[in-house]
Design a protein around this motif. Structure first.
Motif, PDB file in Angstrom:
ATOM      1  N   VAL A  11       7.811  15.045   6.422  1.00 39.01           N
ATOM      2  CA  VAL A  11       6.410  14.654   6.516  1.00 39.01           C
ATOM      3  C   VAL A  11       6.201  13.517   5.531  1.00 39.01           C
ATOM      4  CG1 VAL A  11       4.028  15.377   6.140  1.00 39.01           C
ATOM      5  CG2 VAL A  11       5.669  16.974   7.139  1.00 39.01           C
ATOM      6  N   PHE A  12       5.619  12.411   6.008  1.00 33.57           N
ATOM      7  CA  PHE A  12       5.373  11.247   5.172  1.00 33.57           C
ATOM      8  C   PHE A  12       3.886  10.924   5.217  1.00 33.57           C
ATOM      9  CE2 PHE A  12       4.926   6.639   4.607  1.00 33.57           C
ATOM     10  CZ  PHE A  12       5.578   6.478   3.389  1.00 33.57           C
ATOM     11  N   VAL A  13       3.290  10.752   4.045  1.00 30.37           N
ATOM     12  CA  VAL A  13       1.873  10.411   3.948  1.00 30.37           C
ATOM     13  C   VAL A  13       1.753   9.205   3.022  1.00 30.37           C
ATOM     14  CG1 VAL A  13      -0.396  11.183   3.169  1.00 30.37           C
ATOM     15  CG2 VAL A  13       1.167  12.808   4.240  1.00 30.37           C
ATOM     16  N   GLU A  14       0.981   8.201   3.471  1.00 25.77           N
ATOM     17  CA  GLU A  14       0.764   7.029   2.632  1.00 25.77           C
ATOM     18  C   GLU A  14      -0.684   6.600   2.741  1.00 25.77           C
ATOM     19  OE1 GLU A  14       3.226   3.181   1.514  1.00 25.77           O
ATOM     20  OE2 GLU A  14       2.711   3.214   3.648  1.00 25.77           O
ATOM     21  N   ILE A  15      -1.236   6.265   1.598  1.00 26.13           N
ATOM     22  CA  ILE A  15      -2.595   5.751   1.545  1.00 26.13           C
ATOM     23  C   ILE A  15      -2.535   4.424   0.802  1.00 26.13           C
ATOM     24  CG2 ILE A  15      -4.933   6.099   0.667  1.00 26.13           C
ATOM     25  CD1 ILE A  15      -4.371   9.119   0.809  1.00 26.13           C
ATOM     26  N   GLY A  16      -2.986   3.378   1.454  1.00 31.49           N
ATOM     27  CA  GLY A  16      -3.036   2.061   0.829  1.00 31.49           C
ATOM     28  C   GLY A  16      -4.466   1.573   0.795  1.00 31.49           C
ATOM     29  N   VAL A  17      -4.881   1.042  -0.345  1.00 33.15           N
ATOM     30  CA  VAL A  17      -6.252   0.587  -0.497  1.00 33.15           C
ATOM     31  C   VAL A  17      -6.234  -0.800  -1.131  1.00 33.15           C
ATOM     32  CG1 VAL A  17      -8.474   1.045  -1.606  1.00 33.15           C
ATOM     33  CG2 VAL A  17      -7.062   2.946  -0.844  1.00 33.15           C
ATOM     34  N   ASP A  18      -6.903  -1.732  -0.489  1.00 36.07           N
ATOM     35  CA  ASP A  18      -7.169  -3.021  -1.104  1.00 36.07           C
ATOM     36  C   ASP A  18      -8.586  -2.922  -1.650  1.00 36.07           C
ATOM     37  OD1 ASP A  18      -4.706  -3.988  -0.381  1.00 36.07           O
ATOM     38  OD2 ASP A  18      -5.426  -5.080   1.367  1.00 36.07           O
ATOM     39  N   VAL A  19      -8.692  -2.587  -2.936  1.00 38.16           N
ATOM     40  CA  VAL A  19     -10.002  -2.369  -3.539  1.00 38.16           C
ATOM     41  C   VAL A  19     -10.847  -3.630  -3.428  1.00 38.16           C
ATOM     42  CG1 VAL A  19     -11.199  -1.792  -5.689  1.00 38.16           C
ATOM     43  CG2 VAL A  19      -9.068  -0.615  -5.084  1.00 38.16           C
ATOM     44  N   ASN A  20     -10.237  -4.752  -3.703  1.00 38.29           N
ATOM     45  CA  ASN A  20     -10.842  -6.054  -3.481  1.00 38.29           C
ATOM     46  C   ASN A  20      -9.701  -7.056  -3.337  1.00 38.29           C
ATOM     47  OD1 ASN A  20     -10.042  -6.793  -6.149  1.00 38.29           O
ATOM     48  ND2 ASN A  20     -11.944  -5.933  -6.959  1.00 38.29           N
ATOM     49  N   ARG A  21      -9.999  -8.338  -3.327  1.00 39.72           N
ATOM     50  CA  ARG A  21      -8.937  -9.345  -3.163  1.00 39.72           C
ATOM     51  C   ARG A  21      -7.909  -9.281  -4.274  1.00 39.72           C
ATOM     52  NH1 ARG A  21     -11.179 -15.160  -2.814  1.00 39.72           N
ATOM     53  NH2 ARG A  21      -9.068 -15.369  -3.578  1.00 39.72           N
ATOM     54  N   ASP A  22      -8.313  -8.767  -5.439  1.00 38.78           N
ATOM     55  CA  ASP A  22      -7.456  -8.827  -6.620  1.00 38.78           C
ATOM     56  C   ASP A  22      -6.706  -7.538  -6.937  1.00 38.78           C
ATOM     57  OD1 ASP A  22      -8.317 -11.432  -7.020  1.00 38.78           O
ATOM     58  OD2 ASP A  22     -10.031 -10.784  -8.218  1.00 38.78           O
ATOM     59  N   PHE A  23      -7.068  -6.436  -6.317  1.00 40.32           N
ATOM     60  CA  PHE A  23      -6.455  -5.156  -6.683  1.00 40.32           C
ATOM     61  C   PHE A  23      -6.007  -4.394  -5.438  1.00 40.32           C
ATOM     62  CE2 PHE A  23      -6.842  -0.604  -7.985  1.00 40.32           C
ATOM     63  CZ  PHE A  23      -5.780  -0.607  -8.870  1.00 40.32           C
ATOM     64  N   ASP A  55      -0.917  -3.500  -7.721  1.00 39.99           N
ATOM     65  CA  ASP A  55      -0.829  -4.919  -8.050  1.00 39.99           C
ATOM     66  C   ASP A  55      -2.230  -5.407  -8.382  1.00 39.99           C
ATOM     67  OD1 ASP A  55       1.962  -5.703  -7.684  1.00 39.99           O
ATOM     68  OD2 ASP A  55       1.626  -5.129  -5.598  1.00 39.99           O
ATOM     69  N   TYR A  56      -2.324  -6.191  -9.455  1.00 46.39           N
ATOM     70  CA  TYR A  56      -3.624  -6.665  -9.901  1.00 46.39           C
ATOM     71  C   TYR A  56      -3.540  -8.147 -10.252  1.00 46.39           C
ATOM     72  CZ  TYR A  56      -7.962  -6.967 -12.585  1.00 46.39           C
ATOM     73  OH  TYR A  56      -9.202  -7.320 -13.042  1.00 46.39           O
ATOM     74  N   GLN A  57      -4.395  -8.933  -9.637  1.00 48.29           N
ATOM     75  CA  GLN A  57      -4.513 -10.360  -9.953  1.00 48.29           C
ATOM     76  C   GLN A  57      -5.572 -10.457 -11.035  1.00 48.29           C
ATOM     77  OE1 GLN A  57      -2.563 -12.752  -8.343  1.00 48.29           O
ATOM     78  NE2 GLN A  57      -3.334 -14.131  -9.920  1.00 48.29           N
ATOM     79  N   ILE A  58      -5.149 -10.566 -12.288  1.00 51.91           N
ATOM     80  CA  ILE A  58      -6.057 -10.505 -13.437  1.00 51.91           C
ATOM     81  C   ILE A  58      -7.005 -11.705 -13.442  1.00 51.91           C
ATOM     82  CG2 ILE A  58      -6.178 -10.408 -15.951  1.00 51.91           C
ATOM     83  CD1 ILE A  58      -3.253  -9.221 -15.789  1.00 51.91           C
ATOM     84  N   THR A  59      -6.434 -12.886 -13.381  1.00 51.83           N
ATOM     85  CA  THR A  59      -7.207 -14.125 -13.259  1.00 51.83           C
ATOM     86  C   THR A  59      -6.498 -14.962 -12.204  1.00 51.83           C
ATOM     87  OG1 THR A  59      -5.950 -15.388 -14.903  1.00 51.83           O
ATOM     88  CG2 THR A  59      -7.802 -14.066 -15.725  1.00 51.83           C
TER      89      THR A  59
END
Length: 151
Positions: A11-23, A55-59
Motif C-alpha cells: 500500500v502506497f500513500v502520498e500527499i503532495g502540497v504546493d503551499v504557494n509558489r515558494d513552498f 523545498d522552499y524558495q526563500i528569496t
C-alpha cells in the motif's frame, strides 16, 4: 532473494502540497506484506518505509530543502567466510530501522552561476543499510555550479 508470484501486496500513500509558489511539501508512506516461496525471509526488504520532502524558495536568489526518510527493520543473512570451506552456516540477523535527515541550502547569483551546501545523515545515525555495510556518518558537501549556454 524472495520469489514473488503476485503474493506480496503493498500500500502506497502520498500527499503532495504546493503551499504557494515558494513552498512544496510531499509526504509518502509504503507498507509491504511479503510472501516468500523459496526463502525463509524477504531478505533486506522492510515492512514499512516513509519520507518527507520539502523545498522552499526563500528569496529570489536563496533556496533550501530537506528530506527525512525512515526505513523499517529488515532481515538479512550474515556469513563468516566461505561457508563451503567452513562449518558455519549463515545466520539470520535483524537490521534495525533507521531515520536519515538530509538538507541543502543554495544561492543563485544568476541563471548560470550558483553555489550550494548539502548535509547528509545530519542526525549522524550509525546504521547498516545491509549487513556489514555501515553508512557514513555526518557528511557535508559544498560546491559551485555553472550552467553553460550553448544556444
Amino acid at each position: 532473494m524472495y520469489k514473488s508470484q503476485g503474493k506480496s501486496p503493498s500500500v502506497f500513500v502520498e500527499i503532495g502540497v504546493d503551499v504557494n509558489r515558494d513552498f512544496r511539501l510531499a509526504i509518502n508512506a509504503e507498507a509491504f506484506d511479503y510472501s516468500t516461496d523459496t526463502e525463509t525471509e524477504a531478505w533486506n526488504l522492510p515492512d514499512f518505509k516513509a519520507s518527507l520532502n520539502a523545498d522552499y524558495q526563500i528569496t529570489e536568489k536563496w533556496y533550501s530543502g530537506a528530506n527525512i526518510f525512515y526505513v523499517g527493520e529488515r532481515k538479512d543473512l550474515r556469513s563468516y567466510g566461505d561457508t563451503q570451506l567452513m562449518d558455519t552456516a549463515p545466520e539470520t540477523v535483524s537490521l534495525d530501522s533507521y531515520l536519515d535527515l538530509n538538507a541543502h541550502l543554495g544561492y543563485r547569483f544568476n541563471d548560470q552561476l550558483s553555489t550550494f551546501v548539502k548535509g547528509s545523515n545530519l542526525l549522524n545515525n550509525d546504521y547498516m543499510r545491509w549487513t556489514n555495510f555501515q553508512v557514513q556518518g555526518l557528511q557535508v558537501l559544498a560546491g559551485v555550479t555553472y550552467k553553460f549556454d550553448f544556444q
